[in-house]
Scaffold this motif. Sequence first.
Motif, PDB file in Angstrom:
ATOM      1  N   GLN A 140       0.896  -1.102  -0.114  1.00  0.00           N
ATOM      2  CA  GLN A 140      -0.050  -0.034   0.046  1.00  0.00           C
ATOM      3  C   GLN A 140       0.895   1.148   0.138  1.00  0.00           C
ATOM      4  O   GLN A 140       1.918   1.191   0.801  1.00  0.00           O
ATOM      5  CB  GLN A 140      -0.960  -0.063   1.286  1.00  0.00           C
ATOM      6  CG  GLN A 140      -1.534  -1.058   1.084  1.00  0.00           C
ATOM      7  CD  GLN A 140      -2.921  -0.904   2.571  1.00  0.00           C
ATOM      8  OE1 GLN A 140      -2.545  -0.356   3.242  1.00  0.00           O
ATOM      9  NE2 GLN A 140      -3.965  -1.682   2.221  1.00  0.00           N
ATOM     10  N   ARG A 141       0.325   2.325  -0.701  1.00  0.00           N
ATOM     11  CA  ARG A 141       1.210   3.481  -0.777  1.00  0.00           C
ATOM     12  C   ARG A 141       0.700   4.260   0.722  1.00  0.00           C
ATOM     13  O   ARG A 141      -0.188   4.036   1.184  1.00  0.00           O
ATOM     14  CB  ARG A 141       0.519   4.341  -1.858  1.00  0.00           C
ATOM     15  CG  ARG A 141       1.171   3.930  -3.096  1.00  0.00           C
ATOM     16  CD  ARG A 141       0.919   5.093  -4.303  1.00  0.00           C
ATOM     17  NE  ARG A 141       1.615   6.379  -4.067  1.00  0.00           N
ATOM     18  CZ  ARG A 141       2.774   6.519  -4.965  1.00  0.00           C
ATOM     19  NH1 ARG A 141       2.742   5.986  -6.188  1.00  0.00           N
ATOM     20  NH2 ARG A 141       3.479   7.655  -4.955  1.00  0.00           N
ATOM     21  N   ASN A 152      -2.692   2.240  -5.656  1.00  0.00           N
ATOM     22  CA  ASN A 152      -1.374   1.382  -4.949  1.00  0.00           C
ATOM     23  C   ASN A 152      -0.427   0.971  -5.736  1.00  0.00           C
ATOM     24  O   ASN A 152      -0.624   1.087  -7.077  1.00  0.00           O
ATOM     25  CB  ASN A 152      -2.407   0.158  -4.368  1.00  0.00           C
ATOM     26  CG  ASN A 152      -2.928   0.128  -2.923  1.00  0.00           C
ATOM     27  OD1 ASN A 152      -2.589   0.969  -2.465  1.00  0.00           O
ATOM     28  ND2 ASN A 152      -4.293  -0.213  -2.936  1.00  0.00           N
TER      29      ASN A 152
END
Length: 177
Positions: A140-141, A152
Amino acid sequence: MLVAMLVLAGWWVAGLFGQDKPKAEGAAPLPVASAASASGLPSPEPAAAGSCDESDISVSAATDAPSYAAGENPMLILEVENTGKSDCEVDVGTEAMEFIVTSGEDRIFSSKDCAVETGELMRTIAPGESERAQFTWERQRSAPGCTAVNANPQPGTYVLTTRLGSHKSEKVIFDLQ
């Protein structure tokens, strides 16, 4: 949800530094403290007799595999080693620690972005010894201040760098399928 996962991950990572790790064959066993705390962690160690030089601390990064299949989460690893000749007292807590994932110039993830409760965790590391922390990155960013990020990471090549205080690791390359 992301905030809660990162907070729990931060506490888990800090706990990893306190776990016993396998010793090399033939290494002398460490003395066992006569009184351990209720949490199962060793009793606090007295401060080192002398202080080590900052240049005696080495931080490295690694992943548990060079490539990850779709849906497989990378295990990010931070290792801190005492390369000197005297004991070093090192803060290995979540406040000092950071896992950073980039792709080119794009900053994808930092373990500090959504950390809520960070802390100090002092450990005395003997000459030639190391401590290790592992962090499962769930692809996940993240963004500073834990602001929402809609995109993502996509399949491609990524770079891991770790930090512990002022010490920074070399870059480690890995792929996401």
